[in-house]
Design an enzyme around this catalytic site. Structure first.
Site, PDB file in Angstrom:
ATOM      1  N   HIS A  40     -10.495   9.928 -41.824  1.00 26.29           N
ATOM      2  CA  HIS A  40      -9.861  10.855 -42.787  1.00 26.29           C
ATOM      3  C   HIS A  40      -8.622  10.249 -43.426  1.00 26.29           C
ATOM      4  CE1 HIS A  40     -11.826  14.616 -40.776  1.00 26.29           C
ATOM      5  NE2 HIS A  40     -12.677  13.929 -41.521  1.00 26.29           N
ATOM      6  N   TYR A  71       2.766  15.546 -47.415  1.00 28.07           N
ATOM      7  CA  TYR A  71       2.459  14.317 -46.655  1.00 28.07           C
ATOM      8  C   TYR A  71       3.714  13.489 -46.370  1.00 28.07           C
ATOM      9  CZ  TYR A  71      -2.272  15.790 -47.081  1.00 28.07           C
ATOM     10  OH  TYR A  71      -3.423  16.547 -46.984  1.00 28.07           O
ATOM     11  N   CYS A 128       1.832   1.451 -58.425  1.00 32.39           N
ATOM     12  CA  CYS A 128       0.982   0.667 -57.519  1.00 32.39           C
ATOM     13  C   CYS A 128       1.495  -0.770 -57.498  1.00 32.39           C
ATOM     14  CB  CYS A 128      -0.463   0.693 -58.027  1.00 32.39           C
ATOM     15  SG  CYS A 128      -1.556  -0.480 -57.180  1.00 32.39           S
ATOM     16  N   ASN A 155     -11.299  18.858 -24.011  1.00 34.24           N
ATOM     17  CA  ASN A 155     -10.602  19.682 -24.988  1.00 34.24           C
ATOM     18  C   ASN A 155      -9.802  20.794 -24.292  1.00 34.24           C
ATOM     19  OD1 ASN A 155     -10.484  19.638 -27.971  1.00 34.24           O
ATOM     20  ND2 ASN A 155     -11.095  21.785 -27.797  1.00 34.24           N
TER      21      ASN A 155
HETATM   22  N1  APR Z   1      -5.302  18.535 -25.321  1.00 37.18           N
HETATM   23  C1  APR Z   1      -6.596  18.594 -25.719  1.00 37.18           C
HETATM   24  N2  APR Z   1      -7.028  19.348 -26.751  1.00 37.18           N
HETATM   25  C2  APR Z   1      -6.098  20.058 -27.424  1.00 37.18           C
HETATM   26  C3  APR Z   1      -4.728  20.040 -27.081  1.00 37.18           C
HETATM   27  C4  APR Z   1      -4.345  19.240 -25.977  1.00 37.18           C
HETATM   28  N3  APR Z   1      -3.068  19.166 -25.569  1.00 37.18           N
HETATM   29  N4  APR Z   1      -4.065  20.877 -27.938  1.00 37.18           N
HETATM   30  C5  APR Z   1      -4.987  21.371 -28.783  1.00 37.18           C
HETATM   31  N5  APR Z   1      -6.212  20.895 -28.466  1.00 37.18           N
HETATM   32  C6  APR Z   1      -7.492  21.169 -29.131  1.00 37.18           C
HETATM   33  C7  APR Z   1      -7.634  22.599 -29.610  1.00 37.18           C
HETATM   34  O1  APR Z   1      -8.225  23.410 -28.584  1.00 37.18           O
HETATM   35  C8  APR Z   1      -8.591  22.428 -30.804  1.00 37.18           C
HETATM   36  O2  APR Z   1      -9.952  22.544 -30.384  1.00 37.18           O
HETATM   37  O3  APR Z   1      -7.536  20.370 -30.281  1.00 37.18           O
HETATM   38  C9  APR Z   1      -8.332  20.997 -31.274  1.00 37.18           C
HETATM   39  C10 APR Z   1      -7.600  20.927 -32.605  1.00 37.18           C
HETATM   40  O4  APR Z   1      -8.438  21.479 -33.582  1.00 37.18           O
HETATM   41  P1  APR Z   1      -7.987  21.403 -35.113  1.00 37.18           P
HETATM   42  O5  APR Z   1      -6.586  21.894 -35.222  1.00 37.18           O
HETATM   43  O6  APR Z   1      -9.080  22.078 -35.882  1.00 37.18           O
HETATM   44  O7  APR Z   1      -7.954  19.848 -35.447  1.00 37.18           O
HETATM   45  P2  APR Z   1      -9.189  18.895 -35.740  1.00 37.18           P
HETATM   46  O8  APR Z   1     -10.375  19.322 -34.941  1.00 37.18           O
HETATM   47  O9  APR Z   1      -8.689  17.515 -35.558  1.00 37.18           O
HETATM   48  O10 APR Z   1      -9.472  19.155 -37.305  1.00 37.18           O
HETATM   49  C11 APR Z   1     -10.489  18.347 -37.886  1.00 37.18           C
HETATM   50  O11 APR Z   1      -9.950  19.288 -40.043  1.00 37.18           O
HETATM   51  O12 APR Z   1      -8.323  20.021 -41.451  1.00 37.18           O
HETATM   52  C12 APR Z   1      -9.175  18.974 -41.204  1.00 37.18           C
HETATM   53  O13 APR Z   1      -8.870  16.742 -41.814  1.00 37.18           O
HETATM   54  C13 APR Z   1      -8.407  17.714 -40.920  1.00 37.18           C
HETATM   55  O14 APR Z   1      -8.971  15.940 -39.383  1.00 37.18           O
HETATM   56  C14 APR Z   1      -8.806  17.349 -39.502  1.00 37.18           C
HETATM   57  C15 APR Z   1     -10.122  18.077 -39.325  1.00 37.18           C
END
Ligand code: APR
Length: 233
Positions: free
Chosen positions: A109, A56, A136, A201
């Site tokens: 989150h 992190y 803390c 998306n």
């Molecule tokens: N524009 C729009 N969408 C995009 C772009 C872009 N430029 N680039 C990637 N994506 C989309 C991908 O197609 C995918 O569906 O963003 C999505 C990212 O998916 P993840 O990597 O799974 O991220 P997220 O959905 O935010 O994950 C949810 O999972 O690991 C946990 O806590 C973590 O908050 C996170 C949660």
């Protein structure tokens, strides 16, 4: 578009991808380089605090090098202009929505730029590295941890999110794979109360089948287009 007053927007890592922040499950995703079990569970924090804090710290440092993109800016503009209710629920732990100027929002989150005390539960804005055992500032216990909701922990502000979803006329999901609950189930709650549902998306997601409308493309293009059309009435 029927009469829209109350809007709930869910964002995921995809909205920050064009700012240069890695997503989780795409090519070069964070979960390609690290196992969730090693860096994003309470057990991982207990087993190897150095690894978890370093993971992190690295993401917090990276955040200082990037800036919001046109998608964050368009949502902030909508937040400022929209006369009805609006809530941006982000799964992201980056602060790009805030830096673009969004106000009506929450991090379900957690946040990279926040430290949480495992002893007294207080949280504090935090920009620096956070070695394990950092004291803390409120209770002085050496128990600060990243203010990140790990797998297996309860996301923040679920009552507020549920209340907003139940009043929504429009639910928009941006840049999320629909892989993680409870966020992945928000579209179904919205549909249950009769809201319009829109997905913006880069790829079809696990939840695309639940949306009335799915538009495929980069957030930096789709989100400003959508916001402009909504504000134009
Ligand atoms: N524009 C729009 N969408 C995009 C772009 C872009 N430029 N680039 C990637 N994506 C989309 C991908 O197609 C995918 O569906 O963003 C999505 C990212 O998916 P993840 O990597 O799974 O991220 P997220 O959905 O935010 O994950 C949810 O999972 O690991 C946990 O806590 C973590 O908050 C996170 C949660």
């Amino acid at each position: 578009m029927p009469d829209i007053r109350n809007i709930v927007i869910l964002t995921g890592a995809g909205i920050s991808a064009e700012s240069g922040l890695a997503t989780f499950r795409g090519p070069d995703g964070l979960w390609e380089g690290h196992r969730v079990e090693d860096v994003c569970t309470p057990e991982a924090l207990a087993r190897n605090p150095e690894l978890v804090h370093r993971f992190y710290d690295e993401r917090r440092a990276k955040l200082a090098e990037v800036t919001p993109n046109a998608a964050h800016e368009a949502l902030a503009e909508l937040d400022h202009q929209w006369p009805g209710e609006l809530l941006i629920v982000t799964q992201n732990v980056d602060d790009l929505h805030e830096r673009a100027g969004a106000n009506r929002m929450l991090h379900m989150h957690g946040e990279l730029m926040s430290a949480l005390c495992a002893a007294c539960g207080a949280s504090k804005l935090w920009h620096d590295p956070m070695p394990p055992g950092t004291a803390c500032p409120f209770c002085n216990a050496h128990s600060l941890r990243p203010d990140i909701v790990f797998f297996g922990e309860m996301p923040y502000e679920m009552e507020r999110i549920d209340a907003a979803l139940r009043e929504a006329d429009l639910f928009v999901s941006i840049g999320t794979s629909g892989a993680v609950y409870p966020a992945a189930g928000f579209v179904q709650t919205a549909r249950h109360v009769g809201a319009e549902t829109l997905e913006l998306n880069l790829d079809p997601s696990a939840g695309s089948i639940y949306f009335h409308d799915t538009r495929i493309g980069p957030a930096s293009v789709l989100v400003p287009e959508w916001v402009n059309s909504l504000l134009a009435g």
